[in-house]
Motif scaffolding. Structure first.
Motif, PDB file in Angstrom:
ATOM      1  N   THR A 341       0.805  -1.219   0.000  1.00 22.34           N
ATOM      2  CA  THR A 341       0.000   0.000   0.000  1.00 22.34           C
ATOM      3  C   THR A 341       0.837   1.267   0.000  1.00 22.34           C
ATOM      4  OG1 THR A 341      -1.680  -1.203   1.260  1.00 22.34           O
ATOM      5  CG2 THR A 341      -1.893   1.188   1.185  1.00 22.34           C
ATOM      6  N   VAL A 342       2.005   1.243   0.628  1.00 21.29           N
ATOM      7  CA  VAL A 342       2.804   2.466   0.785  1.00 21.29           C
ATOM      8  C   VAL A 342       4.080   2.429  -0.056  1.00 21.29           C
ATOM      9  CG1 VAL A 342       4.034   3.938   2.431  1.00 21.29           C
ATOM     10  CG2 VAL A 342       1.885   2.841   3.103  1.00 21.29           C
ATOM     11  N   VAL A 343       4.940   1.490   0.214  1.00 22.10           N
ATOM     12  CA  VAL A 343       6.289   1.518  -0.361  1.00 22.10           C
ATOM     13  C   VAL A 343       6.290   1.270  -1.870  1.00 22.10           C
ATOM     14  CG1 VAL A 343       8.599   0.501  -0.290  1.00 22.10           C
ATOM     15  CG2 VAL A 343       7.292   0.799   1.834  1.00 22.10           C
ATOM     16  N   LEU A 344       5.735   0.154  -2.302  1.00 24.19           N
ATOM     17  CA  LEU A 344       5.823  -0.217  -3.711  1.00 24.19           C
ATOM     18  C   LEU A 344       5.036   0.723  -4.632  1.00 24.19           C
ATOM     19  CD1 LEU A 344       5.712  -4.119  -3.418  1.00 24.19           C
ATOM     20  CD2 LEU A 344       7.699  -2.634  -3.774  1.00 24.19           C
ATOM     21  N   PRO A 345       3.814   1.157  -4.267  1.00 26.47           N
ATOM     22  CA  PRO A 345       3.121   2.115  -5.142  1.00 26.47           C
ATOM     23  C   PRO A 345       3.878   3.427  -5.320  1.00 26.47           C
ATOM     24  CG  PRO A 345       1.542   1.093  -3.665  1.00 26.47           C
ATOM     25  CD  PRO A 345       2.903   0.679  -3.194  1.00 26.47           C
ATOM     26  N   ILE A 346       4.499   3.928  -4.236  1.00 31.66           N
ATOM     27  CA  ILE A 346       5.256   5.183  -4.359  1.00 31.66           C
ATOM     28  C   ILE A 346       6.456   4.993  -5.290  1.00 31.66           C
ATOM     29  CG2 ILE A 346       6.737   6.806  -3.109  1.00 31.66           C
ATOM     30  CD1 ILE A 346       4.803   6.658  -0.781  1.00 31.66           C
ATOM     31  N   ILE A 347       7.158   3.874  -5.137  1.00 31.23           N
ATOM     32  CA  ILE A 347       8.299   3.601  -6.021  1.00 31.23           C
ATOM     33  C   ILE A 347       7.824   3.496  -7.467  1.00 31.23           C
ATOM     34  CG2 ILE A 347      10.087   1.938  -6.635  1.00 31.23           C
ATOM     35  CD1 ILE A 347      10.282   1.199  -3.668  1.00 31.23           C
ATOM     36  N   ASN A 348       6.754   2.752  -7.684  1.00 29.68           N
ATOM     37  CA  ASN A 348       6.238   2.557  -9.040  1.00 29.68           C
ATOM     38  C   ASN A 348       5.788   3.873  -9.665  1.00 29.68           C
ATOM     39  OD1 ASN A 348       5.377   1.005 -11.311  1.00 29.68           O
ATOM     40  ND2 ASN A 348       3.275   1.166 -10.581  1.00 29.68           N
ATOM     41  N   ASN A 349       5.092   4.691  -8.892  1.00 24.68           N
ATOM     42  CA  ASN A 349       4.614   5.966  -9.414  1.00 24.68           C
ATOM     43  C   ASN A 349       5.774   6.927  -9.684  1.00 24.68           C
ATOM     44  OD1 ASN A 349       1.946   5.115  -9.265  1.00 24.68           O
ATOM     45  ND2 ASN A 349       1.706   5.834  -7.163  1.00 24.68           N
ATOM     46  N   PHE A 350       6.829   6.814  -8.890  1.00 25.12           N
ATOM     47  CA  PHE A 350       8.024   7.622  -9.132  1.00 25.12           C
ATOM     48  C   PHE A 350       8.704   7.174 -10.427  1.00 25.12           C
ATOM     49  CE2 PHE A 350      12.504   8.805  -8.452  1.00 25.12           C
ATOM     50  CZ  PHE A 350      12.348  10.166  -8.219  1.00 25.12           C
ATOM     51  N   VAL A 351       8.771   5.866 -10.643  1.00 26.85           N
ATOM     52  CA  VAL A 351       9.309   5.337 -11.910  1.00 26.85           C
ATOM     53  C   VAL A 351       8.499   5.876 -13.081  1.00 26.85           C
ATOM     54  CG1 VAL A 351       9.571   3.235 -13.304  1.00 26.85           C
ATOM     55  CG2 VAL A 351      10.296   3.240 -10.909  1.00 26.85           C
ATOM     56  N   ASN A 352       7.180   5.864 -12.927  1.00 20.39           N
ATOM     57  CA  ASN A 352       6.283   6.357 -13.971  1.00 20.39           C
ATOM     58  C   ASN A 352       6.558   7.822 -14.286  1.00 20.39           C
ATOM     59  OD1 ASN A 352       4.071   6.281 -15.757  1.00 20.39           O
ATOM     60  ND2 ASN A 352       2.656   6.948 -14.161  1.00 20.39           N
ATOM     61  N   PHE A 353       6.762   8.617 -13.249  1.00 21.09           N
ATOM     62  CA  PHE A 353       7.009  10.056 -13.426  1.00 21.09           C
ATOM     63  C   PHE A 353       8.355  10.317 -14.090  1.00 21.09           C
ATOM     64  CE2 PHE A 353       8.784  13.999 -11.457  1.00 21.09           C
ATOM     65  CZ  PHE A 353       7.989  14.903 -12.142  1.00 21.09           C
ATOM     66  N   ILE A 354       9.406   9.734 -13.542  1.00 18.03           N
ATOM     67  CA  ILE A 354      10.759   9.970 -14.066  1.00 18.03           C
ATOM     68  C   ILE A 354      10.887   9.479 -15.509  1.00 18.03           C
ATOM     69  CG2 ILE A 354      13.189   9.303 -13.836  1.00 18.03           C
ATOM     70  CD1 ILE A 354      12.281  11.413 -11.838  1.00 18.03           C
ATOM     71  N   SER A 355      10.200   8.375 -15.829  1.00 20.49           N
ATOM     72  CA  SER A 355      10.336   7.772 -17.156  1.00 20.49           C
ATOM     73  C   SER A 355       9.693   8.609 -18.247  1.00 20.49           C
ATOM     74  CB  SER A 355       9.716   6.373 -17.149  1.00 20.49           C
ATOM     75  OG  SER A 355      10.320   5.559 -16.172  1.00 20.49           O
ATOM     76  N   THR A 356       8.874   9.576 -17.874  1.00 17.39           N
ATOM     77  CA  THR A 356       8.254  10.445 -18.870  1.00 17.39           C
ATOM     78  C   THR A 356       9.281  11.366 -19.514  1.00 17.39           C
ATOM     79  OG1 THR A 356       6.217  10.401 -17.575  1.00 17.39           O
ATOM     80  CG2 THR A 356       6.357  12.067 -19.282  1.00 17.39           C
ATOM     81  N   ALA A 405       9.877  -6.075  -9.918  1.00 18.46           N
ATOM     82  CA  ALA A 405      10.822  -5.365 -10.785  1.00 18.46           C
ATOM     83  C   ALA A 405      10.339  -5.385 -12.232  1.00 18.46           C
ATOM     84  CB  ALA A 405      12.212  -5.996 -10.687  1.00 18.46           C
ATOM     85  N   SER A 406       9.742  -6.499 -12.660  1.00 22.94           N
ATOM     86  CA  SER A 406       9.185  -6.586 -14.011  1.00 22.94           C
ATOM     87  C   SER A 406       8.027  -5.610 -14.191  1.00 22.94           C
ATOM     88  CB  SER A 406       8.706  -8.015 -14.303  1.00 22.94           C
ATOM     89  OG  SER A 406       9.797  -8.885 -14.465  1.00 22.94           O
ATOM     90  N   ILE A 407       7.216  -5.457 -13.139  1.00 24.88           N
ATOM     91  CA  ILE A 407       6.115  -4.482 -13.202  1.00 24.88           C
ATOM     92  C   ILE A 407       6.678  -3.073 -13.358  1.00 24.88           C
ATOM     93  CG2 ILE A 407       4.243  -3.406 -11.886  1.00 24.88           C
ATOM     94  CD1 ILE A 407       3.657  -6.151 -10.688  1.00 24.88           C
ATOM     95  N   PHE A 408       7.700  -2.743 -12.569  1.00 25.45           N
ATOM     96  CA  PHE A 408       8.317  -1.422 -12.668  1.00 25.45           C
ATOM     97  C   PHE A 408       8.893  -1.189 -14.070  1.00 25.45           C
ATOM     98  CE2 PHE A 408       9.441  -1.306  -7.841  1.00 25.45           C
ATOM     99  CZ  PHE A 408       8.097  -1.159  -7.543  1.00 25.45           C
ATOM    100  N   LEU A 409       9.534  -2.206 -14.632  1.00 26.80           N
ATOM    101  CA  LEU A 409      10.121  -2.076 -15.967  1.00 26.80           C
ATOM    102  C   LEU A 409       9.044  -1.943 -17.041  1.00 26.80           C
ATOM    103  CD1 LEU A 409      13.042  -4.648 -15.638  1.00 26.80           C
ATOM    104  CD2 LEU A 409      13.255  -2.164 -15.968  1.00 26.80           C
ATOM    105  N   MET A 410       7.906  -2.607 -16.818  1.00 24.18           N
ATOM    106  CA  MET A 410       6.798  -2.446 -17.752  1.00 24.18           C
ATOM    107  C   MET A 410       6.275  -1.011 -17.710  1.00 24.18           C
ATOM    108  SD  MET A 410       3.282  -2.159 -17.922  1.00 24.18           S
ATOM    109  CE  MET A 410       2.449  -1.943 -19.475  1.00 24.18           C
ATOM    110  N   VAL A 411       6.149  -0.462 -16.505  1.00 23.92           N
ATOM    111  CA  VAL A 411       5.684   0.924 -16.353  1.00 23.92           C
ATOM    112  C   VAL A 411       6.679   1.885 -16.996  1.00 23.92           C
ATOM    113  CG1 VAL A 411       5.218   2.751 -14.671  1.00 23.92           C
ATOM    114  CG2 VAL A 411       4.295   0.458 -14.308  1.00 23.92           C
ATOM    115  N   PHE A 412       7.979   1.639 -16.801  1.00 26.30           N
ATOM    116  CA  PHE A 412       9.008   2.453 -17.461  1.00 26.30           C
ATOM    117  C   PHE A 412       8.838   2.394 -18.974  1.00 26.30           C
ATOM    118  CE2 PHE A 412      13.027   1.987 -19.811  1.00 26.30           C
ATOM    119  CZ  PHE A 412      13.492   3.290 -19.748  1.00 26.30           C
ATOM    120  N   SER A 413       8.629   1.188 -19.507  1.00 29.31           N
ATOM    121  CA  SER A 413       8.485   1.012 -20.956  1.00 29.31           C
ATOM    122  C   SER A 413       7.297   1.793 -21.491  1.00 29.31           C
ATOM    123  CB  SER A 413       8.321  -0.476 -21.289  1.00 29.31           C
ATOM    124  OG  SER A 413       9.395  -1.225 -20.770  1.00 29.31           O
ATOM    125  N   PHE A 414       6.219   1.821 -20.728  1.00 31.32           N
ATOM    126  CA  PHE A 414       5.017   2.555 -21.138  1.00 31.32           C
ATOM    127  C   PHE A 414       5.225   4.064 -21.054  1.00 31.32           C
ATOM    128  CE2 PHE A 414       1.211   4.888 -19.984  1.00 31.32           C
ATOM    129  CZ  PHE A 414       0.310   4.503 -20.960  1.00 31.32           C
TER     130      PHE A 414
END
Length: 506
Positions: A341-356, A405-414
Motif C-alpha cells: 500500500t505504501v512503499v511499492l506504489p510510491i516507487i512505481n509511481n516515481f518510476v512512472n514520473f521519471i520515465s516520462t 521489478a518486471s512491473i516497474f520495468l513495464m511501467v518504465f516502458s510505457f
C-alpha cells in the motif's frame, strides 16, 4: 522556446495533473479500511492481523491491521465505482467537440476544471451508498474527458512546430506527477489511520458499523485544490490563435502570436505563422462546415483509424490495471500490506514520473512511430516476465522482487513511449476544421477502453490472478504489428504540413 510559451504549456498541462491525481487516489482509497467498510465492500467483526497480514493465533501476538471479510459483490462494486469515472470521461470527450469549437479551448478548459471541483466535493461528502460516489466520479470524469481532448490540442496550437511534441508531452508528464502526488499524500494518510487502529481484537456486535471516515474523505476532497488551481491559472492564458482566426478575430490572433514569440505583431515570424493559419482557415471554409462524417472521408479516415487504434492499444497495454489496482496486485504476489500500500506504489509511481522525461526527449529525436515500436516490444517482454516470476514466488522473496521489478520495468516502458505519444499524435494530425472532432475520437477511444479495463479489471485479477499479464502481453504484440505497419510518422512537421502529408500531397 521562450518563458511564456513554456508557462502556457505547463499551465494547460495541469489538466493532466487532475487526471493523474484522480487515477492515483483510487489505488489507495480502494484499500482504506474505512472506505471498504463504509461502502460495504468488506465487513469487520473485530479480528486482527499481524504485521505480515497473517491471522492472529494467540493474544500474545502484536496486532497490526483489521482482518476484514470480503463481501460477495466486492469485485462488482469496485469495478462500478472505479469505471464510473471513465464513463464520465467518455461523455466529456464527446462534449469537448462542441464546447471547444463554440467557446474556445482556453475557456472550455476553465469550465472543465470547475466541473472537476464539483465532482470532487460530491465524492468527498458521499452518503453511504455507492450510487453517490459513482455520480461524483462520473462528474469528475466529464471534466477529465473534456480536458483530455482540449489541453493537448490547446498546447499544440500555441507551440512552435520544432518543440510541439516536447511541450505536448507536458500533459502526460503532469498526469504522472498527479499520480505520484496522490500516492504520497494518501499513503501517509493510510499509514496513520490503518496501522494499529483502535478496536483491534474487540468483538463488534455490528460487523457493518462504520469506523472513522476521515482518511478517504480527505483523500477525495483534496482534489478541490488542483481543480480550482487550474481554473484560476487558465484565466490568465491567451486564447488559441488558430481558434481566434477561425472566428475572424485575426488581430487578436496576431497579438497572441506576438506574445508567444516575444516579439511585435509586425515581425516576419508572426506574420508568416498568421498567414499559414489564415490560409488553412480559408481552405477549411471553402470546403464547408465540418461534420463527424468527414473524419471518415478518403483524405482523413486513415488518421482517424490510426488515432482510434493508438488510444485503444494504449489502454490494452494493461497500464491502468496496474495503476488502479497495484496495491492489490502486490498483495497477490505476496508482499505485506505496508509494502503493497505504501512503499511499492510510491516507487512505481516515481518510476512512472521519471520515465516520462526520456519520452519528452525521444519524441522529437526518435519520432512518434519509433517510440511506439520500441515500447510495445518492451512491454510485451516485461508482461511475460511478470507472469513467469509470479508463478515462482512460493520459492522465496527473491522471486517476489523479480516480479515487482518486471512491473516497474513495464511501467518504465510505457511511460516514455505509449504514455505521451498518443496524446501528442492525435493533437497534431488532423486539419483545423476537424481538429477537435478528430482529437475527440482518440480520447473517446482511450476512455471507452479505459472504462472496459477498469470495470473488468477486478474480476480478471480475481479469476486469472497474474495470468492476466499474458492477456496484456498478447495485446502488446498486436500493438507492435499496428505500429510497425500502419502508423505514419509525424515528427518535425508544422500543423499545415501535417495536413498535406496525411492527405497525400507531400
Amino acid at each position: 522556446m521562450n518563458s511564456f510559451q513554456f508557462l502556457v504549456a505547463v499551465t494547460a498541462s495541469l489538466g493532466g495533473l487532475l487526471f493523474g491525481y484522480e487515477c492515483g487516489v483510487m489505488n489507495v482509497v480502494l484499500v482504506m479500511d474505512a472506505f471498504r467498510i463504509f461502502f460495504k465492500f468488506h465487513n469487520w467483526n473485530g479480528d486482527a492481523l499481524d504485521e505480515n497480514g497473517k491471522k492472529i493465533k494467540n493474544d500474545t501476538q502484536e496486532k497490526w491491521y483489521r482482518d476484514l471479510k470480503e463481501a460477495d459483490n466486492k469485485a462488482m462494486l469496485e469495478g462500478v465505482i472505479t469505471s464510473s469515472f471513465v464513463l464520465g470521461a467518455l461523455c466529456g470527450a464527446l462534449m469537448a467537440t462542441y464546447l471547444g469549437e463554440k467557446f474556445g479551448r482556453q475557456r472550455t478548459i476553465m469550465i472543465g476544471a470547475c466541473i472537476f471541483t464539483c465532482g470532487a466535493i460530491i465524492q468527498g461528502l458521499s452518503a453511504r451508498t455507492w450510487i453517490m460516489i459513482a455520480i461524483g466520479r462520473l462528474i469528475t470524469g466529464l471534466s477529465i474527458g473534456c480536458n483530455g481532448v482540449l489541453c493537448p490540442t490547446y498546447i499544440s496550437e500555441v507551440a512552435p512546430a520544432k518543440i510541439r511534441g516536447t511541450l505536448s508531452s507536458c500533459y502526460q508528464l503532469m498526469t504522472t506527477f498527479g499520480i505520484i502526488v496522490a500516492a504520497i499524500i494518501n499513503s501517509i494518510v493510510w499509514y496513520y489511520t490503518n496501522i494499529k487502529p483502535e478496536g483491534l481484537g474487540k468483538i463488534r456486535s455490528n460487523i457493518w458499523e462504520e469506523v472513522p471516515n476521515f482518511e478517504w474523505r480527505f483523500a477525495l476532497l483534496f482534489q478541490v485544490v488542483p481543480g480550482l488551481g487550474l481554473a484560476i491559472l487558465m484565466s490568465f492564458l491567451p486564447k488559441s490563435p488558430r481558434w481566434l482566426c477561425s472566428k475572424d478575430r485575426d488581430e487578436e490572433a496576431a497579438e497572441v502570436l506576438a506574445k508567444l514569440n516575444a516579439t511585435s505583431t509586425s515581425d516576419s515570424v508572426v506574420q508568416e505563422e498568421l498567414k499559414a493559419i489564415q490560409e488553412d482557415v480559408a481552405a477549411t471554409r471553402a470546403a464547408g462546415s465540418s461534420s463527424v462524417g468527414e473524419l471518415f472521408s478518403p483524405v482523413i479516415r486513415r488518421r482517424t483509424f490510426i488515432t482510434f487504434l493508438m488510444q485503444l492499444f494504449q489502454q490494452w497495454t494493461g497500464i491502468n490495471v496496474i495503476m488502479y489496482y497495484q496495491s492489490q496486485i502486490y498483495g497477490e504476489i505476496g508482499f505485506t500490506k505496508f509494502m503493497s500500500t505504501v512503499v511499492l506504489p510510491i516507487i512505481n509511481n516515481f518510476v512512472n514520473f521519471i520515465s516520462t522525461f526520456p519520452g519528452m526527449w525521444g519524441i522529437e529525436r526518435l519520432g512518434r512511430k519509433t517510440l511506439l515500436i520500441i515500447g510495445s516490444l518492451m512491454m510485451m517482454i516485461f508482461h511475460i516476465s511478470t507472469w513467469a516470476f509470479s508463478t515462482q514466488t512460493f520459492r522465496g522473496k527473491m522471486w517476489q522482487y523479480f516480479a515487482v521489478a518486471s512491473i516497474f520495468l513495464m511501467v518504465f516502458s510505457f511511460a516514455w513511449t505509449w504514455g505521451p505519444v498518443p496524446w501528442v499524435y492525435q493533437a497534431e494530425v488532423f486539419p483545423l476544421r476537424v481538429r477537435v472532432k478528430g482529437s475527440a475520437v482518440g480520447t473517446v477511444s482511450n476512455f471507452l477502453n479505459n472504462w472496459i479495463i477498469a470495470f473488468v479489471g477486478p474480476a480478471l485479477m480475481k479469476a486469472w490472478s497474474t495470468k492476466t499479464f499474458l492477456l496484456f502481453a498478447a495485446a502488446c504484440l498486436l500493438a507492435w504489428i499496428y505500429s510497425q505497419f500502419y502508423v505514419i510518422e509525424s515528427k518535425g512537421l508544422n500543423l499545415e504540413e501535417m495536413d498535406a502529408k496525411m492527405a497525400g500531397k507531400a
